[in-house]
Design an enzyme around this catalytic site. Structure first.
Site, PDB file in Angstrom:
ATOM      1  N   SER A  84       0.841  -1.202   0.000  1.00  0.00           N
ATOM      2  CA  SER A  84       0.000   0.000   0.000  1.00  0.00           C
ATOM      3  C   SER A  84       0.872   1.246   0.000  1.00  0.00           C
ATOM      4  CB  SER A  84      -0.877   0.023   1.256  1.00  0.00           C
ATOM      5  OG  SER A  84      -1.521   1.272   1.387  1.00  0.00           O
ATOM      6  N   TYR A 144      -1.506  -1.047  10.654  1.00  0.00           N
ATOM      7  CA  TYR A 144      -1.697  -1.404   9.242  1.00  0.00           C
ATOM      8  C   TYR A 144      -0.521  -0.923   8.381  1.00  0.00           C
ATOM      9  CZ  TYR A 144      -3.777  -1.309   4.530  1.00  0.00           C
ATOM     10  OH  TYR A 144      -4.030  -1.474   3.184  1.00  0.00           O
TER      11      TYR A 144
HETATM   12  P1  NAD Z   1     -11.560  -6.022   0.469  1.00  0.00           P
HETATM   13  O1  NAD Z   1     -12.210  -5.876   1.774  1.00  0.00           O
HETATM   14  O2  NAD Z   1     -12.441  -6.139  -0.705  1.00  0.00           O
HETATM   15  O3  NAD Z   1     -10.565  -7.240   0.451  1.00  0.00           O
HETATM   16  C1  NAD Z   1      -9.874  -7.686   1.593  1.00  0.00           C
HETATM   17  C2  NAD Z   1     -10.119  -9.166   1.708  1.00  0.00           C
HETATM   18  O4  NAD Z   1      -9.253  -9.702   2.696  1.00  0.00           O
HETATM   19  C3  NAD Z   1     -11.522  -9.537   2.150  1.00  0.00           C
HETATM   20  O5  NAD Z   1     -12.390  -9.689   1.060  1.00  0.00           O
HETATM   21  C4  NAD Z   1     -11.287 -10.855   2.868  1.00  0.00           C
HETATM   22  O6  NAD Z   1     -11.668 -11.938   2.048  1.00  0.00           O
HETATM   23  C5  NAD Z   1      -9.800 -10.919   3.081  1.00  0.00           C
HETATM   24  N1  NAD Z   1      -9.495 -11.204   4.470  1.00  0.00           N
HETATM   25  C6  NAD Z   1      -9.430 -10.361   5.508  1.00  0.00           C
HETATM   26  N2  NAD Z   1      -9.146 -11.026   6.630  1.00  0.00           N
HETATM   27  C7  NAD Z   1      -9.020 -12.335   6.283  1.00  0.00           C
HETATM   28  C8  NAD Z   1      -8.733 -13.519   6.998  1.00  0.00           C
HETATM   29  N3  NAD Z   1      -8.491 -13.511   8.322  1.00  0.00           N
HETATM   30  N4  NAD Z   1      -8.714 -14.691   6.313  1.00  0.00           N
HETATM   31  C9  NAD Z   1      -8.951 -14.724   4.986  1.00  0.00           C
HETATM   32  N5  NAD Z   1      -9.217 -13.616   4.261  1.00  0.00           N
HETATM   33  C10 NAD Z   1      -9.254 -12.449   4.910  1.00  0.00           C
HETATM   34  O7  NAD Z   1     -10.582  -4.752   0.318  1.00  0.00           O
HETATM   35  P2  NAD Z   1      -9.402  -4.426  -0.708  1.00  0.00           P
HETATM   36  O8  NAD Z   1      -9.197  -2.976  -0.589  1.00  0.00           O
HETATM   37  O9  NAD Z   1      -9.650  -5.017  -2.026  1.00  0.00           O
HETATM   38  O10 NAD Z   1      -8.149  -5.118  -0.029  1.00  0.00           O
HETATM   39  C11 NAD Z   1      -7.271  -5.982  -0.704  1.00  0.00           C
HETATM   40  C12 NAD Z   1      -5.833  -5.625  -0.370  1.00  0.00           C
HETATM   41  O11 NAD Z   1      -5.545  -4.345  -0.894  1.00  0.00           O
HETATM   42  C13 NAD Z   1      -5.519  -5.568   1.120  1.00  0.00           C
HETATM   43  O12 NAD Z   1      -4.271  -6.183   1.359  1.00  0.00           O
HETATM   44  C14 NAD Z   1      -5.415  -4.083   1.381  1.00  0.00           C
HETATM   45  O13 NAD Z   1      -4.560  -3.800   2.465  1.00  0.00           O
HETATM   46  C15 NAD Z   1      -4.837  -3.612   0.072  1.00  0.00           C
HETATM   47  N6  NAD Z   1      -4.971  -2.188  -0.192  1.00  0.00           N
HETATM   48  C16 NAD Z   1      -6.201  -1.619  -0.338  1.00  0.00           C
HETATM   49  C17 NAD Z   1      -6.289  -0.259  -0.570  1.00  0.00           C
HETATM   50  C18 NAD Z   1      -7.602   0.421  -0.738  1.00  0.00           C
HETATM   51  O14 NAD Z   1      -7.647   1.642  -0.761  1.00  0.00           O
HETATM   52  N7  NAD Z   1      -8.692  -0.288  -0.889  1.00  0.00           N
HETATM   53  C19 NAD Z   1      -5.133   0.514  -0.669  1.00  0.00           C
HETATM   54  C20 NAD Z   1      -3.902  -0.094  -0.515  1.00  0.00           C
HETATM   55  C21 NAD Z   1      -3.833  -1.449  -0.287  1.00  0.00           C
END
Ligand code: NAD
Ligand code: MG
Length: 298
Positions: free
Chosen positions: A190, A203
């Protein structure tokens, strides 16, 4: 014809600068309840055979960035195992239907990745269902804001570490016995690794760890012909944001402070993962590819 990722247009206006209404869901939330609906590439991602015959395990593949990657990989010709939490079954089934529609295999593997034994089981079941593995996308993540360090419980700190860092370690370690030369491991980090929010201490720390894990392991596995890289999204419209990823009242302005002036959509992250998964990035190792709307990074 619907626009796809190859349409030559203005990236600033490709998607609206959304101002989502105040909304809240309990963790991990459901993509199907997000307002407005994010673009996971359902109508917009066009495959060109870049991952033909590949076998990918993607964590957090039910929603958001992981779901967009799952759709893209299937359209590029890969079979996909989806890992997610049991409460997300309905989101995962929707993504599996889209993968089925491409004539690719979708394996549904619910489980809690914050538990080592579950990570090992998911990897074994993915390899069994797909007949092997040659792509691992460590994408599941936990982001819960906390204003004051004194209020960040030991359990909450531990849960963030286990989900974001330990799961990556457990899944990768378990996957190595299946991954042949030519395989690709892609971690989701991120912009928080470089520009941490004061309310995301735990985080942001995990995201810096993911970057460094990626570089160290990339150097270690290069000799075996296995590449390790990362994608670093900026603000992307997903359930993570409405499940205490940040204060609810901040959601309406989400992503407006980026140079491009809008939040990213999950579909805009997928091509970065496709590039790193495909042999066209054969000399790219230990790299973090930023997809963040122009926020400067080191
Ligand atoms: P999202 O909520 O759609 O996806 C996160 C997923 O993590 C969930 O759908 C869930 O299935 C999984 N998860 C969480 N805890 C879990 C566990 N204990 N066991 C199994 N699965 C688990 O949100 P997203 O934004 O698509 O996140 C995906 C990745 O992107 C993450 O690593 C997040 O840190 C990263 N990210 C997101 C953003 C943003 O702005 N959305 C920015 C930077 C990084
Ligand atoms: Mg989800």
């Amino acid at each position: 014809m619907t626009n796809d990722q190859y349409t030559f247009d203005n990236p600033k206006t490709r998607y609206d600068a959304i101002t989502p209404p105040v909304q809240h869901q309990d963790e991990p939330g459901l993509d199907s309840r997000l307002d407005p609906r994010p673009d996971l590439g359902e109508q917009s991602y066009r495959g060109t055979g870049r991952l033909s015959g590949r076998k990918a395990l993607i964590t957090g593949a039910d929603s958001g960035i992981g779901a967009a990657v799952a759709i893209a990989f299937a359209r590029e010709g890969a079979d996909v195992a989806l890992s997610y939490l049991p409460s997300e079954q309905s989101d995962a089934e929707r993504i599996a239907e889209l993968i089925d529609a491409e004539g690719r295999t979708a394996a549904l593997l619910p489980g809690d990745a914050s538990v080592g034994e579950e990570c090992r089981r998911v990897v074994d079941e993915a390899a069994m269902a797909l007949g092997g593995l040659d792509i691992l996308v460590n994408n599941a993540g936990k982001q819960v804001y906390c204003e004051k360090l004194e209020d960040l419980s030991d359990d909450a700190f531990d849960a963030t570490m286990r989900t974001n860092v330990y799961a990556m370690f457990w899944l990768t370690k378990a996957a190595l016995k299946y991954l042949p030369a030519g395989s690709s491991i892609i971690n989701t980090t991120s912009v928080q690794a470089y520009k941490p929010s004061p309310i995301l201490v735990d985080y942001a720390t995990t995201k810096a760890a993911i970057n460094t894990f990626t570089k160290a392991l990339g150097a270690q596995l290069a000799e075996r012909g296995i590449r390790v890289n990362a994608v670093a999204p900026g603000p992307v419209w997903t359930t993570l944001q409405v499940t205490d990823g940040q204060p609810d009242e901040k959601i309406s302005e989400f992503g407006h402070d980026t140079p491009i002036g809008r939040a990213g959509q999950p579909a805009e992250m997928a091509p970065a993962f496709v590039f790193l998964a495909s042999p066209e990035s054969s000399y790219v190792i230990g790299e973090t590819l930023n997809a963040n709307g122009g926020i400067p990074t080191p």
